[in-house]
Design an enzyme around this catalytic site. Structure first.
Site, PDB file in Angstrom:
ATOM      1  N   THR A  89       6.779   1.921  11.698  1.00 43.54           N
ATOM      2  CA  THR A  89       7.136   2.661  12.912  1.00 43.54           C
ATOM      3  C   THR A  89       6.827   1.859  14.168  1.00 43.54           C
ATOM      4  O   THR A  89       7.513   1.991  15.184  1.00 43.54           O
ATOM      5  CB  THR A  89       6.363   4.004  12.931  1.00 43.54           C
TER       6      THR A  89
ATOM      7  N   SER B  37       7.339   1.260   5.288  1.00 38.17           N
ATOM      8  CA  SER B  37       6.309   0.975   4.270  1.00 38.17           C
ATOM      9  C   SER B  37       6.328   1.949   3.102  1.00 38.17           C
ATOM     10  O   SER B  37       5.660   1.718   2.105  1.00 38.17           O
ATOM     11  CB  SER B  37       4.913   0.907   4.901  1.00 38.17           C
TER      12      SER B  37
ATOM     13  N   THR C  79       2.492   2.973   8.587  1.00 40.25           N
ATOM     14  CA  THR C  79       1.242   3.694   8.304  1.00 40.25           C
ATOM     15  C   THR C  79       1.241   4.342   6.919  1.00 40.25           C
ATOM     16  O   THR C  79       0.181   4.619   6.369  1.00 40.25           O
ATOM     17  CB  THR C  79       1.009   4.802   9.353  1.00 40.25           C
ATOM     18  N   ASP C  80       2.434   4.585   6.362  1.00 41.90           N
ATOM     19  CA  ASP C  80       2.494   5.393   5.142  1.00 41.90           C
ATOM     20  C   ASP C  80       1.742   4.776   3.962  1.00 41.90           C
ATOM     21  O   ASP C  80       1.141   5.505   3.168  1.00 41.90           O
ATOM     22  CB  ASP C  80       3.953   5.668   4.758  1.00 41.90           C
TER      23      ASP C  80
HETATM   24  C1  SIN Z   1       6.262   3.414   7.662  1.00 38.71           C
HETATM   25  O1  SIN Z   1       5.242   3.657   7.004  1.00 38.71           O
HETATM   26  O2  SIN Z   1       6.828   2.302   7.635  1.00 38.71           O
HETATM   27  C2  SIN Z   1       6.867   4.480   8.499  1.00 38.71           C
HETATM   28  C3  SIN Z   1       5.884   5.437   9.027  1.00 38.71           C
HETATM   29  C4  SIN Z   1       4.904   4.817   9.975  1.00 38.71           C
HETATM   30  O3  SIN Z   1       4.790   3.620  10.162  1.00 38.71           O
HETATM   31  O4  SIN Z   1       4.174   5.622  10.597  1.00 38.71           O
END
Ligand code: SIN
Length: 315
Positions: A16, A62, A95-96
């Site tokens: 993100t 991710s 973050t995932d």
């Molecule tokens: C991801 O994990 O690539 C999308 C969600 C995020 O980064 O918060």
């Protein structure tokens, strides 16, 4: 003039933090992994005078993280950390699955220099974009004298690789260290440290050599009300080599699921327990029943621990 020993390398993998939306007010309907890492770094004015090199290692959401990208990322991070003039490496990441990548990198590299993962909960186009401050804080940790090991830097907080958990799907402060508590807080470019940096024995890159497509398959199953053994039986039939069961409470498993796991174990599949509780570790019944290493790991991290164990057993 900056000392040449203070170079930071920023490795971009997407997420993100590199995401864009058509509308600056849209914080959920965006596309992750759109902007290159050099452009993200260039957009942060306080980093203008900091010696930084950027490398795009991957560009993905991710949720789609895979073993081949992990292997490549570990190799690139190890290369840069081994350069004498590099004081630390930052990885921008979705973050995932950030806690999985952080744990994987700590187990494989356990670097004597800082390797810092960061990301964002809002896309780069958002009115509320949190990526720039998170990246600035991550660079501060990468430049911190004495810092070492893999950390997750998010919303002004520094989490250890094994402790970091994504605990919220939307809030900017989406990570927690649970019972362990954070390592430090990043405040205006300075760190207020609370405890030691992560330290463990690295497995080394040899532990993850070879074509990731041939790595043993390790899957996670969850115990829950009404569970059956059908998923486990199907996984065993499909050639799974390891299973992590995310048990209820103190790692307990529904009797139907347990029966299938016993069958799996009898057929040679490795089975490890973790808890599906968000924080805490499985408590052993007695001293003789010492909890496995996975006891304090999330099910997703316990899967990595088992994968690395099976890879080691193979060599
Ligand atoms: C991801 O994990 O690539 C999308 C969600 C995020 O980064 O918060």
């Amino acid at each position: 003039m900056q000392s040449p020993e203070r170079l930071v390398v920023v490795l971009g993998t997407g997420g993100t933090i590199a995401g864009t939306a058509a509308d600056a007010g849209d914080n959920v309907g965006y596309t992750a992994a759109q902007i290159g890492i050099a452009q993200l770094v260039a957009a942060i004015p306080p980093l203008a005078g900091v010696p930084i090199e950027c490398e795009q290692v991957a560009q993905l959401d991710s949720k789609d993280m895979d073993h081949a990208t992990w292997q490549h990322l570990a190799q690139r991070a190890a290369y840069h950390l081994g350069r004498e003039n590099v004081c630390g490496v930052v990885v921008t990441h979705g973050t995932d699955t950030m806690e999985e990548t952080a744990y994987f990198l700590q187990r494989v590299l356990a670097p004597a220099k800082p390797l810092v993962l960061t990301g964002a909960m809002r896309p780069a186009t958002s009115l509320q974009a949190d990526g720039p401050q998170n990246l600035l804080d991550a660079v501060a940790v990468a430049r911190e004298p004495g810092a070492r090991g893999v950390t997750v830097v998010f919303a002004g907080t520094v989490h250890g690789a094994s402790d970091a958990r994504k605990v919220h799907p939307y809030r900017l402060d989406a990570f927690s260290s649970g019972d362990a508590g954070p390592i430090a807080y990043a405040e205006e470019g300075r760190l207020r440290r609370l405890r030691d940096w992560p330290q463990s024995d690295p497995l080394g890159l040899d532990a993850i050599a070879g074509d990731p497509a041939t790595w043993p398959r390790v899957e996670i199953v969850m115990s829950h009300a009404g569970a059956s053994g059908a998923v486990v039986d199907a996984l065993v039939a499909s050639g799974v080599k390891g299973l992590v069961v995310a048990g209820t409470g103190n790692g307990k498993v529904h009797r139907e699921l347990q029966a299938a796991l016993d069958r799996a174990q009898a057929s040679g599949v490795r089975v490890e327990r973790a808890t599906r509780c968000a924080t805490g570790a499985i408590v052993a019944l007695s001293d003789a029943d010492a909890p496995a290493e996975s006891a304090a790991l999330s099910p997703a991290q316990a899967r990595i621990a088992l994968l690395l164990e099976l890879l080691a057993a193979r060599s």
